[in-house]
Design a protein around this motif. Structure first.
Motif, PDB file in Angstrom:
ATOM      1  N   ASN A  60     -31.442  21.903 -16.649  1.00 41.61           N
ATOM      2  CA  ASN A  60     -31.465  22.494 -17.985  1.00 41.61           C
ATOM      3  C   ASN A  60     -30.291  22.036 -18.848  1.00 41.61           C
ATOM      4  OD1 ASN A  60     -33.826  24.070 -17.453  1.00 41.61           O
ATOM      5  ND2 ASN A  60     -32.526  25.533 -16.331  1.00 41.61           N
ATOM      6  N   GLY A  61     -29.828  20.814 -18.585  1.00 37.45           N
ATOM      7  CA  GLY A  61     -28.750  20.245 -19.378  1.00 37.45           C
ATOM      8  C   GLY A  61     -27.362  20.686 -18.967  1.00 37.45           C
ATOM      9  N   ASP A  62     -27.270  21.511 -17.909  1.00 39.15           N
ATOM     10  CA  ASP A  62     -25.977  22.042 -17.485  1.00 39.15           C
ATOM     11  C   ASP A  62     -25.614  21.561 -16.085  1.00 39.15           C
ATOM     12  OD1 ASP A  62     -25.569  23.500 -19.824  1.00 39.15           O
ATOM     13  OD2 ASP A  62     -26.699  25.226 -19.044  1.00 39.15           O
ATOM     14  N   VAL A  63     -24.316  21.555 -15.850  1.00 38.25           N
ATOM     15  CA  VAL A  63     -23.768  21.285 -14.522  1.00 38.25           C
ATOM     16  C   VAL A  63     -22.978  22.520 -14.101  1.00 38.25           C
ATOM     17  CG1 VAL A  63     -22.236  19.821 -13.147  1.00 38.25           C
ATOM     18  CG2 VAL A  63     -23.598  18.823 -14.988  1.00 38.25           C
ATOM     19  N   GLY A  64     -23.170  22.973 -12.874  1.00 35.36           N
ATOM     20  CA  GLY A  64     -22.432  24.120 -12.361  1.00 35.36           C
ATOM     21  C   GLY A  64     -21.621  23.756 -11.135  1.00 35.36           C
ATOM     22  N   LEU A  65     -20.391  24.228 -11.078  1.00 34.56           N
ATOM     23  CA  LEU A  65     -19.539  24.014  -9.898  1.00 34.56           C
ATOM     24  C   LEU A  65     -18.558  25.177  -9.791  1.00 34.56           C
ATOM     25  CD1 LEU A  65     -16.593  22.939 -11.128  1.00 34.56           C
ATOM     26  CD2 LEU A  65     -17.889  20.837 -11.409  1.00 34.56           C
ATOM     27  N   GLU A  66     -17.829  25.204  -8.681  1.00 38.73           N
ATOM     28  CA  GLU A  66     -16.905  26.294  -8.425  1.00 38.73           C
ATOM     29  C   GLU A  66     -15.469  25.782  -8.319  1.00 38.73           C
ATOM     30  OE1 GLU A  66     -17.653  29.605  -8.186  1.00 38.73           O
ATOM     31  OE2 GLU A  66     -19.777  29.137  -8.613  1.00 38.73           O
ATOM     32  N   ILE A  67     -14.575  26.463  -9.010  1.00 37.78           N
ATOM     33  CA  ILE A  67     -13.141  26.362  -8.732  1.00 37.78           C
ATOM     34  C   ILE A  67     -12.781  27.715  -8.138  1.00 37.78           C
ATOM     35  CG2 ILE A  67     -10.816  26.094  -9.671  1.00 37.78           C
ATOM     36  CD1 ILE A  67     -12.012  24.469 -11.944  1.00 37.78           C
ATOM     37  N   PRO A  68     -12.542  27.773  -6.838  1.00 31.87           N
ATOM     38  CA  PRO A  68     -12.384  29.083  -6.204  1.00 31.87           C
ATOM     39  C   PRO A  68     -11.341  29.954  -6.895  1.00 31.87           C
ATOM     40  CG  PRO A  68     -12.484  27.355  -4.552  1.00 31.87           C
ATOM     41  CD  PRO A  68     -12.382  26.668  -5.874  1.00 31.87           C
ATOM     42  N   ALA A  69     -11.722  31.185  -7.177  1.00 33.54           N
ATOM     43  CA  ALA A  69     -10.758  32.130  -7.755  1.00 33.54           C
ATOM     44  C   ALA A  69      -9.732  32.551  -6.712  1.00 33.54           C
ATOM     45  CB  ALA A  69     -11.486  33.350  -8.304  1.00 33.54           C
ATOM     46  N   ILE A  70     -10.116  32.484  -5.435  1.00 35.92           N
ATOM     47  CA  ILE A  70      -9.187  32.744  -4.330  1.00 35.92           C
ATOM     48  C   ILE A  70      -9.118  31.479  -3.485  1.00 35.92           C
ATOM     49  CG2 ILE A  70      -8.695  34.150  -2.304  1.00 35.92           C
ATOM     50  CD1 ILE A  70     -10.202  36.432  -3.606  1.00 35.92           C
ATOM     51  N   GLN A  71      -7.954  30.878  -3.436  1.00 38.37           N
ATOM     52  CA  GLN A  71      -7.751  29.605  -2.745  1.00 38.37           C
ATOM     53  C   GLN A  71      -6.785  29.777  -1.586  1.00 38.37           C
ATOM     54  OE1 GLN A  71      -6.690  26.603  -5.755  1.00 38.37           O
ATOM     55  NE2 GLN A  71      -7.879  27.725  -7.299  1.00 38.37           N
ATOM     56  N   ASP A  72      -6.612  28.703  -0.803  1.00 31.97           N
ATOM     57  CA  ASP A  72      -5.695  28.774   0.343  1.00 31.97           C
ATOM     58  C   ASP A  72      -4.580  27.736   0.281  1.00 31.97           C
ATOM     59  OD1 ASP A  72      -7.030  26.427   0.883  1.00 31.97           O
ATOM     60  OD2 ASP A  72      -7.923  27.099   2.765  1.00 31.97           O
ATOM     61  N   GLY A  73      -4.442  27.062  -0.859  1.00 32.00           N
ATOM     62  CA  GLY A  73      -3.371  26.070  -1.005  1.00 32.00           C
ATOM     63  C   GLY A  73      -3.775  24.665  -0.616  1.00 32.00           C
ATOM     64  N   THR A  74      -4.993  24.498  -0.096  1.00 30.74           N
ATOM     65  CA  THR A  74      -5.496  23.155   0.189  1.00 30.74           C
ATOM     66  C   THR A  74      -6.319  22.674  -1.005  1.00 30.74           C
ATOM     67  OG1 THR A  74      -7.500  23.989   1.260  1.00 30.74           O
ATOM     68  CG2 THR A  74      -5.564  23.630   2.649  1.00 30.74           C
ATOM     69  N   VAL A  75      -6.631  21.385  -1.025  1.00 31.34           N
ATOM     70  CA  VAL A  75      -7.408  20.793  -2.122  1.00 31.34           C
ATOM     71  C   VAL A  75      -8.610  20.069  -1.541  1.00 31.34           C
ATOM     72  CG1 VAL A  75      -7.422  19.093  -3.982  1.00 31.34           C
ATOM     73  CG2 VAL A  75      -5.423  20.566  -3.652  1.00 31.34           C
ATOM     74  N   THR A  76      -9.795  20.477  -1.954  1.00 27.63           N
ATOM     75  CA  THR A  76     -11.027  19.796  -1.569  1.00 27.63           C
ATOM     76  C   THR A  76     -11.463  18.905  -2.715  1.00 27.63           C
ATOM     77  OG1 THR A  76     -11.709  21.644  -0.171  1.00 27.63           O
ATOM     78  CG2 THR A  76     -13.420  20.089  -0.850  1.00 27.63           C
ATOM     79  N   PRO A  77     -11.565  17.596  -2.508  1.00 30.93           N
ATOM     80  CA  PRO A  77     -11.921  16.716  -3.630  1.00 30.93           C
ATOM     81  C   PRO A  77     -13.335  16.970  -4.121  1.00 30.93           C
ATOM     82  CG  PRO A  77     -11.899  15.498  -1.555  1.00 30.93           C
ATOM     83  CD  PRO A  77     -11.335  16.847  -1.260  1.00 30.93           C
TER      84      PRO A  77
END
Length: 555
Positions: free
Chosen positions: A112-129
């Motif tokens: 529908n013309g949109d892209v959805g993704l998550e930036i976790p609101a609760i993280q653990d200090g690691t980075v997932t590319p």
């Protein structure tokens, strides 16, 4: 040659497909050949280290239509490069917005013309590319589409200064209430987006101690402009919090790093004072150059524990060390009247006690909740040794090791060794059978010190100890070399020395000229700002007790 033939055939097919489009309804949804160039931008991990990906021959790229989310896979035509041409067969109208991302199994929604993704609101200090990009073009034109995959979140690197605290979690927010995390909805055509929550929270899987060095914690946030700056709240394991804030606008860009101002607990320096029958905590800022009572904030009277220890109140005296342990939440107190206790600082509860540590002069909390006690001169079998106890079981001796005139013990995390100082030697112990019910202190070596009459050993930084008694020396645990501290050239009765190599500050007790009722006591806590200086920079007076040692709770 083979590559050129393949490329020629592919481009011939594409040209044919583009020619066919001239004869078709441009807006019709039909099968089309799409030439797409997809390249990787670098991305950063939680340490701020950049990684540059390349396409490998076995890789597949994903291409999704923004309109309906349909997905297509293709292999790189130019493997081994950071950017490669891909040929997809897609079912699409002539003009379309297409989306690509890596890894191809990332939790990304398209449609529908949109892209959805998550930036976790609760993280653990690691980075997932999560590298993502889009383009809008005539899908089967000769020019094709060009997509650069870029890490979508921005990376805020929160800098936290050295201090006597252990970081448990942090919270990041924009001062103007910008949305930084949670579900992110992106318009695939314009790349305008909206996030969900105003705060990005990091719960560290393992809390980080800043007692010996500062740290940096990575926080993934939406790439927004913080129009009124930001605030970072640092939460410590003892329930304390402190902030670092900036009111200047900050532009956070996708895939880029922003380093915050350094967060530091601005709590003033506090000292532990041990002597006679009491342990005090004082606020340095309130009593520097004056009597300690002006900055007194906490007191433990050993006589209050007489019943627990089973001792006469007259034996709850001669306190000779008061060492903060467990990130300052507990205090190890020893007495030359043959006892040692572990206190909970907040409640003053006695958590552990031992009554057979003859002439105890210092103690240290070891891994596995064990306690080493330095037992000094005397004539019994319990004197002149380092004794090992279980902190969960009072008066239970686990092991002992001889050391003449044992006066100090300190644990060094970097070498995983216990260092104990006696008359003119340092004994170095490893922890043997530590996971069993019968642990041992294994003597690895003994090192001769430059002077005798050693009375203290303390940790200055991860690889440096301070040895003090007659004069004071820095001991490098790696090279096992000693460097004299000129400030103490005239001292012959140092009882404690605490040194901060980052600031060159020193707090110490010196009974070279005794004060009080004992030959070993003092009424002065001494402060210096340079280990090479010949004079003090300040002092605190304690005239109502015989002081033996001072320890720094926080610098």
């Amino acid at each position: 040659m083979i590559f050129n033939l393949i490329m020629g055939a592919c481009l011939a097919l594409l040209a044919t497909a583009c020619s066919d489009d001239d004869n078709k309804d441009f807006d019709a949804v039909t099968e089309r050949a799409a030439k797409v160039n997809i390249g990787f931008s670098r991305y950063f991990d939680a340490n701020g280290t950049s990684t540059q990906l390349k396409w490998n021959s076995g890789d597949q790229a994903i291409l999704r239509l923004a309109s309906d989310g349909s997905s297509y896979m293709a292999s790189p035509i130019r493997p081994g490069q950071t950017s490669s041409l891909f040929l997809f067969t897609v079912k699409s109208p002539g003009a379309a917005t297409v989306v690509s991302y890596w890894p191809t199994d990332a939790p990304v929604t398209v449609g529908n013309g949109d892209v959805g993704l998550e930036i976790p609101a609760i993280q653990d200090g690691t980075v997932t590319p999560l590298l993502i990009g889009a383009d809008t073009q005539s899908i089967s034109s000769y020019e094709g589409c060009d997509i650069t995959l870029r890490q979508f979140p921005a990376l805020m690197m929160v800098s936290i200064s050295r201090g006597n605290y252990t970081v448990e979690s942090i919270d990041v927010r924009g001062n103007a209430g910008e949305k930084l995390a949670g579900h992110v909805s992106i318009d695939a055509a314009t790349w305008a987006f909206s996030a969900e929550t105003e705060t990005a929270h990091v719960d560290l899987a393992t809390p980080v101690s800043c007692a010996l060095d500062g740290t940096t914690i990575a926080v993934q946030v939406a790439p927004v402009t913080l129009t009124e700056g930001y605030t970072v709240t640092v939460n410590t394991t003892d329930g304390h919090s402190f902030n670092v804030t900036s009111s200047s606008p900050v532009i956070l860009e996708s895939g880029e790093i922003f380093i915050t101002n350094s967060a530091s607990d601005t709590e003033p320096s506090h000292l532990l004072i041990g002597g006679s029958d009491k342990v005090h905590i004082v606020n340095v800022a309130k009593c520097m150059g004056a009597d300690y009572k002006a900055g007194l904030e906490w007191t433990w009277d050993a006589e209050d524990a007489a019943d627990i220890l089973g001792l006469a109140k007259s034996r709850c005296d001669h306190i000779d060390d008061c060492k903060p342990v467990d990130n300052g939440s507990k205090i190890l107190v020893s007495s030359s009247y043959n006892w040692c206790v572990l206190l909970d600082k907040a409640s003053k509860q006695v958590l552990f006690h031992a009554l057979d540590c003859a002439n105890a002069h210092s103690a240290e909390l070891l891994p596995g909740n064990r306690i080493a006690v330095a037992c000094s001169d005397g004539t019994t079998s319990n004197h002149n040794q380092v004794r090992l106890y279980d902190a969960a079981r009072s008066n239970v001796l686990l092991d002992s090791s001889p050391l003449t005139s044992a006066h100090g013990v300190t644990w060094c995390e970097s070498t995983q060794r216990l260092y104990a100082v006696g008359n003119r030697q340092i004994n170095v112990y490893s922890l043997q059978d530590w996971d069993t019910s019968a642990p041992k202190l294994k003597l690895e070596k003994s090192i001769t010190t430059p002077q005798g009459s050693n009375h203290d050993i303390s940790l200055a930084d991860p690889t440096t100890l301070v040895v003090a008694g007659v004069r004071a020396y820095l001991f490098d645990v790696n090279t096992e070399s000693f460097t004299e501290m000129p400030h103490f050239a005239a001292s012959t009765q140092l009882k404690s020395v605490n040194y901060n190599p980052l600031t060159s500050e020193l707090w110490y007790t010196d009974a070279t000229v005794p004060e009080g009722t004992q030959s070993w006591s003092t009424h002065t806590l001494r402060y210096a700002t340079d280990p090479a200086a010949t004079s003090m920079a300040g002092s605190i007076r304690i005239t109502d007790m015989d002081v033996y040692k001072v320890r720094v709770l926080n610098w």
